[in-house]
Write a protein that holds these residues in place. Structure first.
Motif, PDB file in Angstrom:
ATOM      1  N   ILE A   1       0.832  -1.202   0.000  1.00 18.25           N
ATOM      2  CA  ILE A   1       0.000   0.000   0.000  1.00 18.25           C
ATOM      3  C   ILE A   1       0.868   1.254   0.000  1.00 18.25           C
ATOM      4  N   TRP A   2       2.105   1.148   0.471  1.00 16.31           N
ATOM      5  CA  TRP A   2       2.980   2.332   0.431  1.00 16.31           C
ATOM      6  C   TRP A   2       3.341   2.671  -1.012  1.00 16.31           C
ATOM      7  N   THR A   3       3.708   1.675  -1.813  1.00 18.39           N
ATOM      8  CA  THR A   3       4.071   1.955  -3.193  1.00 18.39           C
ATOM      9  C   THR A   3       2.859   2.393  -4.020  1.00 18.39           C
TER      10      THR A   3
ATOM     11  N   MET B   1       1.016  -9.257   0.559  1.00 15.85           N
ATOM     12  CA  MET B   1       2.356  -9.175  -0.006  1.00 15.85           C
ATOM     13  C   MET B   1       3.346  -9.820   0.934  1.00 15.85           C
ATOM     14  N   SER B   2       4.488 -10.149   0.414  1.00 10.01           N
ATOM     15  CA  SER B   2       5.568 -10.641   1.255  1.00 10.01           C
ATOM     16  C   SER B   2       6.582  -9.528   1.450  1.00 10.01           C
ATOM     17  N   LEU B   3       7.045  -9.374   2.668  1.00  5.59           N
ATOM     18  CA  LEU B   3       8.110  -8.424   2.939  1.00  5.59           C
ATOM     19  C   LEU B   3       9.425  -8.974   2.429  1.00  5.59           C
ATOM     20  N   PRO B   4      10.359  -8.096   2.031  1.00 11.86           N
ATOM     21  CA  PRO B   4      11.693  -8.585   1.709  1.00 11.86           C
ATOM     22  C   PRO B   4      12.288  -9.301   2.916  1.00 11.86           C
ATOM     23  N   PRO B   5      13.139 -10.284   2.697  1.00 14.75           N
ATOM     24  CA  PRO B   5      13.734 -10.987   3.832  1.00 14.75           C
ATOM     25  C   PRO B   5      14.478 -10.038   4.732  1.00 14.75           C
TER      26      PRO B   5
ATOM     27  N   ALA C   1      29.860   8.726   0.516  1.00 13.98           N
ATOM     28  CA  ALA C   1      29.072   7.878  -0.375  1.00 13.98           C
ATOM     29  C   ALA C   1      28.216   6.963   0.482  1.00 13.98           C
ATOM     30  N   VAL C   2      26.932   6.911   0.197  1.00 14.61           N
ATOM     31  CA  VAL C   2      25.998   6.064   0.936  1.00 14.61           C
ATOM     32  C   VAL C   2      25.526   4.952   0.011  1.00 14.61           C
ATOM     33  N   ILE C   3      25.718   3.713   0.420  1.00 18.42           N
ATOM     34  CA  ILE C   3      25.279   2.557  -0.358  1.00 18.42           C
ATOM     35  C   ILE C   3      23.927   2.117   0.176  1.00 18.42           C
ATOM     36  N   GLY C   4      22.886   2.294  -0.614  1.00 21.44           N
ATOM     37  CA  GLY C   4      21.539   1.904  -0.197  1.00 21.44           C
ATOM     38  C   GLY C   4      20.603   3.094  -0.127  1.00 21.44           C
ATOM     39  N   GLY C   5      19.473   2.998  -0.832  1.00 16.08           N
ATOM     40  CA  GLY C   5      18.525   4.099  -0.891  1.00 16.08           C
ATOM     41  C   GLY C   5      17.237   3.831  -0.144  1.00 16.08           C
ATOM     42  N   GLY C   6      17.316   3.102   0.962  1.00 20.14           N
ATOM     43  CA  GLY C   6      16.160   2.937   1.835  1.00 20.14           C
ATOM     44  C   GLY C   6      16.131   4.037   2.874  1.00 20.14           C
ATOM     45  N   LEU C   7      15.298   3.875   3.899  1.00 28.32           N
ATOM     46  CA  LEU C   7      15.182   4.923   4.918  1.00 28.32           C
ATOM     47  C   LEU C   7      16.504   5.166   5.643  1.00 28.32           C
ATOM     48  N   ALA C   8      17.238   4.097   5.968  1.00 22.42           N
ATOM     49  CA  ALA C   8      18.502   4.279   6.684  1.00 22.42           C
ATOM     50  C   ALA C   8      19.473   5.103   5.856  1.00 22.42           C
TER      51      ALA C   8
ATOM     52  N   GLY D   1      12.867   0.506  -2.447  1.00 24.92           N
ATOM     53  CA  GLY D   1      12.324  -0.696  -3.055  1.00 24.92           C
ATOM     54  C   GLY D   1      12.523  -1.969  -2.262  1.00 24.92           C
ATOM     55  N   GLY D   2      13.227  -1.909  -1.135  1.00 29.45           N
ATOM     56  CA  GLY D   2      13.486  -3.106  -0.353  1.00 29.45           C
ATOM     57  C   GLY D   2      12.660  -3.149   0.911  1.00 29.45           C
ATOM     58  N   GLN D   3      13.348  -3.207   2.059  1.00 32.88           N
ATOM     59  CA  GLN D   3      12.658  -3.249   3.348  1.00 32.88           C
ATOM     60  C   GLN D   3      11.719  -2.064   3.525  1.00 32.88           C
ATOM     61  N   THR D   4      12.120  -0.897   3.044  1.00 33.62           N
ATOM     62  CA  THR D   4      11.331   0.318   3.259  1.00 33.62           C
ATOM     63  C   THR D   4       9.950   0.220   2.624  1.00 33.62           C
ATOM     64  N   ALA D   5       9.840  -0.443   1.475  1.00 33.68           N
ATOM     65  CA  ALA D   5       8.542  -0.570   0.804  1.00 33.68           C
ATOM     66  C   ALA D   5       7.610  -1.531   1.533  1.00 33.68           C
TER      67      ALA D   5
END
Length: 333
Positions: free
Chosen positions: A4-6, A323-327, A26-33, A58-62
Motif C-alpha cells: 500500500i505504500w508503493t 504481499m511478502s516483505l523482503p527478507p 558515499a551512501v550505499i543503499g537508498g532505503g530509509l537508513a 524498493g526493499g525493506q522500506t517498501a
C-alpha cells in the motif's frame, strides 16, 4: 506485488551512475537508513552521493509497517539479564532519542508523511508474566510504560504500552528526503576498496563510505556471512476495519502486529525463518553467496559451502493487498 505504500506515494526517478564521481560521503543503499543519513549530512553541508542497486525505497522500506518505536518485543528484560542495566539503558536511551530525532526532523523540514504520535503496545493473550517482567525492566530504565487490559484489540489481552512513539508513511518520507540529494539508481555496488566504490558503469571516491544496504556484502572486517540468517513476515492490508489510534505487537507464539493507515488496517503474520534448501533444489543466489577466503575452514564455513542460500528462499508471493516483505537478515553476535 506492490504494498500500500508503493500504491500511495510517488517517488522520483534517478539516472544510472556512469563515469566517476567525487564526494565527501558515499551512501550505499537508498532505503530509509541510507536516505536519512544522506539527507542529514547534506543539510550539514557535506557533498553526498547515494548509490542504490534498484529503486530507492524498493526493499525493506517498501514493506515495513513503519512503526517508529523503541519497543522491540521483549527486549529490555533480556538485555538487563544478559548485558546488565548500564548497557540496557544505553540501548533504551539511543532508541528513544532516535524516535524523538525523527519527530523533530519531520517538523523542522516540514515533511508531509502522515506522521502520527501514538502509543506502542506489546500484547499477550496468554500468561502475562513476560509482559510484567518487561514492564518492571522498562520502569527500571526510566521508560514511560504502563500495563493495561484496556486496548483497541477485538479480543481480550494484557498489554504493555510505551508512550510517545509514532508511525508514518515511509515512502512519502523517503520522497521528501530525496529532494536535493545526488542519487543514482539501478547501480549495484560491486566492490568497495579503501575510499572508493565501483558499479558496472561507474565509480565514486569518498572520504567516508556508509553501508546502508540491508546487510554488509563485504567479508572483512566482520565475517558476517557465517552469522546471518533470513527471516520473513507477511502483511495483509484490510479495508472496512476498526481504525486503531495506536499499534500493537503480539508476543505469543501466534501473535500478530497491527497498525492503521487511512481507512486500512495492516496486520503482520508471525516471522518465519528461511532455512536454506538442499543445493539440488535451487542454484545459489549470487548476491548473497559468501566468499570464503582460500585456506580458511570452519564448521560454519563448511556448512555454508554445503548448503548456500538459494533463489527459492527469497521468492515473493502475494495476492490482492497481500504481499511478502523482503527478507530481513539477522546477524548473530
Amino acid at each position: 506485488m506492490k504494498s500500500i505504500w508503493t500504491k500511495t506515494a510517488a517517488l522520483p526517478a534517478f539516472s544510472v551512475l556512469e563515469g566517476h564521481q567525487q564526494a565527501d560521503v558515499a551512501v550505499i543503499g537508498g532505503g530509509l537508513a541510507g536516505m536519512l543519513t544522506a539527507a542529514a549530512l547534506w543539510r550539514e553541508g557535506a557533498e553526498v552521493v547515494v548509490v542504490e542497486a534498484d529503486r530507492i525505497g524498493g526493499g525493506q522500506t517498501a514493506g515495513t509497517t513503519a512503526k517508529l518505536t523503541a519497543q522491540h518485543g521483549l527486549k529490555y528484560h533480556q538485555l538487563i539479564q544478559t548485558l546488565g542495566a548500564e548497557a540496557a539503558g544505553q540501548y533504551a536511551r539511543a532508541n528513544l532519542a532516535a524516535v524523538e530525532r525523527l519527530r523533530q526532523l519531520v517538523r523542522e523540514w516540514s515533511i508531509e508523511c502522515d506522521f502520527q504520535d501514538c502509543t506502542s503496545f506489546l500484547y499477550a493473550v496468554g500468561a502475562p508474566g513476560p509482559l510484567e517482567e518487561e514492564h518492571d525492566a522498562c520502569l527500571a530504565l526510566g521508560m514511560d510504560v504502563f500495563l493495561t487490559r484496556d486496548t483497541e484489540l477485538p479480543f481480550a489481552a494484557q498489554a504493555l504500552g510505551l508512550r510517545n512513539q509514532a508511525c508514518f508513511h515511509p515512502l512519502r518520507l523517503l520522497a521528501a528526503l530525496a529532494e536535493g540529494l545526488t542519487v543514482y539508481e539501478h547501480s549495484r555496488v560491486l566492490t568497495v576498496e579503501e575510499h572508493a566504490l565501483s558499479t558496472e558503469r561507474g565509480s565514486v571516491s569518498a572520504e567516508r563510505i556508509v553501508f546502508a544496504c540491508h546487510y554488509p556484502f563485504i567479508n572483512m572486517p566482520g565475517y558476517y556471512f557465517p552469522r546471518q540468517h533470513q527471516e520473513r513476515s507477511y502483511v495483509l492490508a484490510l479495508k472496512g476495519t476498526k481504525n486503531l489510534q495506536n499499534y500493537y505487537l503480539g508476543i505469543d507464539g501466534e501473535g500478530l502486529s497491527f497498525r492503521s493507515w487511512g481507512d486500512m488496517c495492516r496486520s503482520t503474520a508471525p516471522m518465519i525463518t528461511l532455512e536454506p534448501p538442499r543445493p539440488s533444489r535451487a542454484p545459489p543466489m549470487p548476491h548473497i553467496r559468501p566468499v570464503i577466503p582460500p585456506g580458511r575452514s570452519s564448521r560454519a564455513a563448511d556448512a555454508i559451502r554445503a548448503s548456500p542460500p538459494s533463489a527459492a528462499a527469497a521468492s515473493r508471493i502475494g495476492f490482492s493487498f497481500f504481499m511478502s516483505l523482503p527478507p530481513r537478515t539477522e546477524i548473530s553476535p
